[in-house]
Design a protein around this motif. Sequence first.
Motif, mmCIF file in Angstrom:
data_model
loop_
_atom_site.group_PDB
_atom_site.id
_atom_site.type_symbol
_atom_site.label_atom_id
_atom_site.label_comp_id
_atom_site.label_asym_id
_atom_site.label_seq_id
_atom_site.Cartn_x
_atom_site.Cartn_y
_atom_site.Cartn_z
ATOM 1 N N ALA A 162 0.848 -1.196 0.000
ATOM 2 C CA ALA A 162 0.000 0.000 0.000
ATOM 3 C C ALA A 162 0.877 1.238 0.000
ATOM 4 C CB ALA A 162 -0.929 0.019 1.212
ATOM 5 N N ILE A 163 0.288 2.339 -0.448
ATOM 6 C CA ILE A 163 0.892 3.659 -0.329
ATOM 7 C C ILE A 163 0.088 4.439 0.705
ATOM 8 C CG2 ILE A 163 1.319 5.874 -1.480
ATOM 9 C CD1 ILE A 163 3.172 3.792 -2.557
ATOM 10 N N ILE A 164 0.770 4.996 1.692
ATOM 11 C CA ILE A 164 0.101 5.834 2.681
ATOM 12 C C ILE A 164 0.509 7.272 2.396
ATOM 13 C CG2 ILE A 164 -0.115 6.374 5.131
ATOM 14 C CD1 ILE A 164 0.597 3.314 5.537
ATOM 15 N N TYR A 165 -0.476 8.064 1.979
ATOM 16 C CA TYR A 165 -0.192 9.425 1.539
ATOM 17 C C TYR A 165 -0.655 10.421 2.599
ATOM 18 C CZ TYR A 165 -0.619 13.837 -0.967
ATOM 19 O OH TYR A 165 -0.519 15.149 -1.329
ATOM 20 N N MET A 191 -1.371 0.404 -6.930
ATOM 21 C CA MET A 191 -1.326 0.014 -5.525
ATOM 22 C C MET A 191 -2.445 0.679 -4.727
ATOM 23 S SD MET A 191 2.774 0.609 -5.141
ATOM 24 C CE MET A 191 2.671 2.064 -6.201
ATOM 25 N N PRO A 192 -2.952 0.018 -3.675
ATOM 26 C CA PRO A 192 -3.937 0.664 -2.808
ATOM 27 C C PRO A 192 -3.341 1.917 -2.170
ATOM 28 C CG PRO A 192 -3.795 -1.693 -2.339
ATOM 29 C CD PRO A 192 -2.654 -1.363 -3.250
ATOM 30 N N VAL A 193 -4.127 2.981 -2.097
ATOM 31 C CA VAL A 193 -3.686 4.230 -1.478
ATOM 32 C C VAL A 193 -4.531 4.502 -0.240
ATOM 33 C CG1 VAL A 193 -3.536 6.743 -1.764
ATOM 34 C CG2 VAL A 193 -2.772 5.222 -3.599
ATOM 35 N N ILE A 194 -3.854 4.803 0.862
ATOM 36 C CA ILE A 194 -4.496 5.117 2.135
ATOM 37 C C ILE A 194 -4.275 6.598 2.421
ATOM 38 C CG2 ILE A 194 -4.517 4.643 4.615
ATOM 39 C CD1 ILE A 194 -3.392 1.821 3.895
#
Length: 238
Positions: A162-165, A191-194
């Motif tokens: 995941a990417i945590i932005y 990719m999933p983004v949080i």
Amino acid sequence: MILYPAIDLKDGACVRLLRGDMEAATVFGEDPAAQAQSFVAAGCEWLHLVDLNGAFEGRPVNAAAVESILAAVDVPAQLGGGIRDMATIEAWLDRGLARVILGTVAVENPDLVREAARAFPGKVAVGLDARNGRVATRGWATETDMQVTDLAKSFEDAGVAAIIYTDIDRDGAMQGPNVAATAALARAVEMPVIASGGVSSMDDLLALRDTGVIAGAISGRALYDGALDLSQAIAALG
């Protein structure tokens, strides 16, 4: 969309910073394990943990507090802050973390991110923290010229979970998340983004959910201040 309640750790206590400023810390509790149990009792599926001292010092500092949380609850937890080598990654995963978050090293040593993601499939996330679309590192103290989207795309084939932005200027400010920038990033990568930073109301959560492309949201101060009720939020998102 998964809601991740945040437990930010400074000197062993649960705190929230304002826009990443360690001098602007509000202490919300001295017992991180009890706070984690409270979030789990409210129905959370995941916990988001940050070792704030570690982010600045480049090594784990609040390990005892993190371990107390892992011992107290049975939901998966992800941790960022001061994780900058393979030995530290391995050590945290061995202690029961479900996912490590690599931030500074994603800029300074991207090969480590790739190596870790290969070695531990599904257990490595990348934390991208930004001001005005540019990545900041080392506890947000160092600003780079690198664009968030460019850095995220560079990990597209790495197996990152995941990417945590985080929009730093929104973090802890209770002014709402940067929905447009987060959604744009989510549309730009597979990719999933949080989303992280500024999530302070039910309306914020629903705005993120309604983009249809954001996989999760992290909230801290709003849960501690009572602006957001965790049980109600989880029910609404479910």
